[in-house]
Design an enzyme around this catalytic site. Structure first.
Site, PDB file in Angstrom:
ATOM      1  N   ASN A 119     -10.311  -0.840  -0.118  1.00  0.00           N
ATOM      2  CA  ASN A 119      -8.855  -0.679  -0.033  1.00  0.00           C
ATOM      3  C   ASN A 119      -8.223  -1.288  -1.292  1.00  0.00           C
ATOM      4  OD1 ASN A 119      -6.119  -0.969   0.493  1.00  0.00           O
ATOM      5  ND2 ASN A 119      -6.383  -1.668   2.595  1.00  0.00           N
ATOM      6  N   CYS A 151       0.817  -1.225   0.000  1.00  0.00           N
ATOM      7  CA  CYS A 151       0.000   0.000   0.000  1.00  0.00           C
ATOM      8  C   CYS A 151       0.847   1.270   0.000  1.00  0.00           C
ATOM      9  CB  CYS A 151      -0.941  -0.001   1.197  1.00  0.00           C
ATOM     10  SG  CYS A 151      -1.843  -1.534   1.369  1.00  0.00           S
ATOM     11  N   HIS A 190      -3.463   6.768   2.229  1.00  0.00           N
ATOM     12  CA  HIS A 190      -3.841   5.448   1.725  1.00  0.00           C
ATOM     13  C   HIS A 190      -5.230   5.111   2.260  1.00  0.00           C
ATOM     14  CE1 HIS A 190      -4.205   1.289   1.002  1.00  0.00           C
ATOM     15  NE2 HIS A 190      -3.920   0.902   2.229  1.00  0.00           N
TER      16      HIS A 190
HETATM   17  O1  UT7 Z   1      -3.948  -1.687   3.476  1.00  0.00           O
HETATM   18  C1  UT7 Z   1      -3.674  -2.765   4.304  1.00  0.00           C
HETATM   19  C2  UT7 Z   1      -3.741  -2.334   5.687  1.00  0.00           C
HETATM   20  N1  UT7 Z   1      -4.853  -2.973   6.381  1.00  0.00           N
HETATM   21  C3  UT7 Z   1      -5.563  -2.238   7.239  1.00  0.00           C
HETATM   22  O2  UT7 Z   1      -5.393  -1.065   7.358  1.00  0.00           O
HETATM   23  C4  UT7 Z   1      -6.571  -2.947   8.087  1.00  0.00           C
HETATM   24  C5  UT7 Z   1      -6.491  -2.397   9.492  1.00  0.00           C
HETATM   25  N2  UT7 Z   1      -7.492  -3.009  10.350  1.00  0.00           N
HETATM   26  C6  UT7 Z   1      -8.797  -2.708  10.247  1.00  0.00           C
HETATM   27  O3  UT7 Z   1      -9.201  -1.907   9.410  1.00  0.00           O
HETATM   28  C7  UT7 Z   1      -9.731  -3.321  11.246  1.00  0.00           C
HETATM   29  O4  UT7 Z   1      -8.983  -3.969  12.238  1.00  0.00           O
HETATM   30  C8  UT7 Z   1     -10.724  -4.341  10.619  1.00  0.00           C
HETATM   31  C9  UT7 Z   1     -11.726  -3.611   9.737  1.00  0.00           C
HETATM   32  C10 UT7 Z   1      -9.975  -5.381   9.794  1.00  0.00           C
HETATM   33  C11 UT7 Z   1     -11.503  -5.055  11.709  1.00  0.00           C
HETATM   34  O5  UT7 Z   1     -12.186  -4.085  12.507  1.00  0.00           O
HETATM   35  P1  UT7 Z   1     -12.079  -4.126  14.104  1.00  0.00           P
HETATM   36  O6  UT7 Z   1     -12.949  -3.074  14.607  1.00  0.00           O
HETATM   37  O7  UT7 Z   1     -10.616  -4.068  14.442  1.00  0.00           O
HETATM   38  O8  UT7 Z   1     -12.700  -5.524  14.432  1.00  0.00           O
HETATM   39  P2  UT7 Z   1     -12.034  -6.737  15.225  1.00  0.00           P
HETATM   40  O9  UT7 Z   1     -10.996  -7.413  14.389  1.00  0.00           O
HETATM   41  O10 UT7 Z   1     -11.617  -6.244  16.579  1.00  0.00           O
HETATM   42  O11 UT7 Z   1     -13.250  -7.706  15.375  1.00  0.00           O
HETATM   43  C12 UT7 Z   1     -14.395  -7.359  16.168  1.00  0.00           C
HETATM   44  C13 UT7 Z   1     -15.446  -8.415  15.965  1.00  0.00           C
HETATM   45  C14 UT7 Z   1     -14.924  -9.836  16.101  1.00  0.00           C
HETATM   46  O12 UT7 Z   1     -15.916 -10.611  16.723  1.00  0.00           O
HETATM   47  P3  UT7 Z   1     -15.792 -10.946  18.294  1.00  0.00           P
HETATM   48  O13 UT7 Z   1     -14.501 -11.693  18.466  1.00  0.00           O
HETATM   49  O14 UT7 Z   1     -15.804  -9.626  18.998  1.00  0.00           O
HETATM   50  O15 UT7 Z   1     -17.005 -11.771  18.540  1.00  0.00           O
HETATM   51  C15 UT7 Z   1     -14.765 -10.304  14.673  1.00  0.00           C
HETATM   52  O16 UT7 Z   1     -14.905 -11.695  14.542  1.00  0.00           O
HETATM   53  O17 UT7 Z   1     -15.979  -8.313  14.638  1.00  0.00           O
HETATM   54  C16 UT7 Z   1     -15.935  -9.599  14.015  1.00  0.00           C
HETATM   55  N3  UT7 Z   1     -15.778  -9.411  12.585  1.00  0.00           N
HETATM   56  C17 UT7 Z   1     -16.832  -9.242  11.761  1.00  0.00           C
HETATM   57  N4  UT7 Z   1     -18.148  -9.204  11.988  1.00  0.00           N
HETATM   58  C18 UT7 Z   1     -18.945  -9.008  10.927  1.00  0.00           C
HETATM   59  C19 UT7 Z   1     -14.630  -9.344  11.865  1.00  0.00           C
HETATM   60  N5  UT7 Z   1     -14.926  -9.130  10.562  1.00  0.00           N
HETATM   61  C20 UT7 Z   1     -16.278  -9.083  10.484  1.00  0.00           C
HETATM   62  C21 UT7 Z   1     -17.166  -8.889   9.414  1.00  0.00           C
HETATM   63  N6  UT7 Z   1     -18.490  -8.855   9.687  1.00  0.00           N
HETATM   64  N7  UT7 Z   1     -16.748  -8.698   8.145  1.00  0.00           N
END
Ligand code: UT7
Length: 318
Positions: free
Chosen positions: A270, A114, A240
């Protein structure tokens, strides 16, 4: 060394649009979760008969056309991508062929995920710095990430999209250009190689999120410390496009007002190395970037890599 300035831009995305609701048919997710946590509503995916090089070539041709230059004037073609069709010929080799550049023109890909477009600008500056006859370089960011997505993993497959953005830069002694770049080896984001898919994109989302909110403001502070400027010297900051919450966090920390920070995550997702030039071309097309506009491009991503580059958009010379 000469600096560089942007005299033309172009972009291309596949026709096929995938909504959050479409993804909710495949994995356990919802439009509400994706849009609230990321800002993404739709993204474009390539189809079976499309490749990254098709998008790269289209965006490069558009950039060269808006720049109003001839292929013989191009001194280098640099493509930032982690999802090129093949390692060799590189995507840049294919773009150079399609543009019809002279045979003795260097063309090659840069693998910095990225941050790739920011890296590519800095590399392009050096490639054409001593080119008096051909002082132009075509710099492209392109990705076909959908090819490498695991559609059983809801935490990654909802984030990414495909697309390409390109600029034509010109080398000039007085062009104000600078960059800071950095990297460390860290598998927080894993990306498979070449078109023979053996594995998928993997990511520790929370860890990358924490890295992003720390590094984005820091890169800018490092860049401004190097150039002796302030953010008042810039008309637009193009981050980005990874997550709207990351962009908002960085903007708040730096005191950036919304009129200086563009977001198009909602309709592209993204697109990794393509996200900054794709946004840049969109901003030119909508009149948000005008002649003389100072732009700060800021990237972070797999590697891990990061970088910021300040450049002026002057538009075509004639
Ligand atoms: O360009 C490459 C660089 N990449 C990035 O910049 C990504 C950086 N990270 C992020 O943008 C975020 O961490 C994510 C969007 C990937 C995830 O968001 P988050 O607020 O950090 O969620 P989390 O990983 O803490 O997950 C929270 C909950 C989990 O469930 P539990 O364990 O709390 O029950 C996940 O299993 O959300 C769940 N979850 C989803 N639920 C519905 C994860 N993905 C999904 C989904 N739909 N697509």
């Amino acid at each position: 060394m000469n600096g560089i300035k942007i005299i033309g831009s172009g972009s291309a995305v596949p026709d096929h649009v995938v909504t959050n609701d479409d993804l909710a048919q495949i994995v356990d997710t919802s439009d509400a979760w994706i849009s609230e946590r990321t800002g993404i509503r739709t993204r474009h995916f390539i189809q079976a008969d499309e490749n990254a090089s098709d998008l790269a070539i289209l965006s490069a041709k558009r950039a060269v056309e808006t720049a109003g230059i001839a292929p013989e004037q191009i001194g280098a073609v640099v493509v930032a991508t982690i999802t090129g069709d093949t390692t060799s010929p590189s995507t840049a080799n294919r773009v150079a062929l399609a543009l019809g550049v002279e045979p003795n023109t260097p063309s090659f890909d840069i693998s910095a995920a990225c941050s790739g477009f920011v890296y590519a600008l800095k590399v392009a500056q050096g490639m054409i710095a001593d080119e008096s006859r051909r002082p132009y370089a075509v710099v492209v960011g392109v990705e076909a990430l959908s090819r490498d997505l695991d559609f059983t993993d809801r935490s990654t497959c909802i984030l990414f999209g495909d697309g390409a953005g390109a600029v034509v830069v010109k080398s000039e002694p007085d062009a104000a250009f600078d960059a800071v770049l950095g990297a460390e080896s860290d598998p927080a984001i894993g990306v498979p190689g070449d078109i023979n898919k053996t594995e998928f994109i993997t990511m520790d989302g929370r860890r990358v999120f924490r890295f992003a909110v720390r590094i984005m403001p820091k890169i800018i502070q490092d860049y401004l410390a190097k150039t002796g400027e302030t953010l008042d010297d810039y008309d637009q900051v193009i981050f980005h496009q990874a997550n709207t919450r990351i962009i908002e966090h960085a903007s708040k920390k730096l005191g950036l007002t919304p009129d200086k920070v563009y977001e198009n995550l909602d309709h592209y997702g993204n697109t990794s190395g393509a996200s900054i030039p794709l946004a840049l071309d969109e901003m030119v097309q909508m009149g948000r970037i005008k002649k003389g506009c100072r732009i700060l491009c800021v990237g972070f991503g797999a590697g891990l890599t990061w970088g910021a580059a300040g450049i002026t958009y002057t538009g075509p010379e004639h």
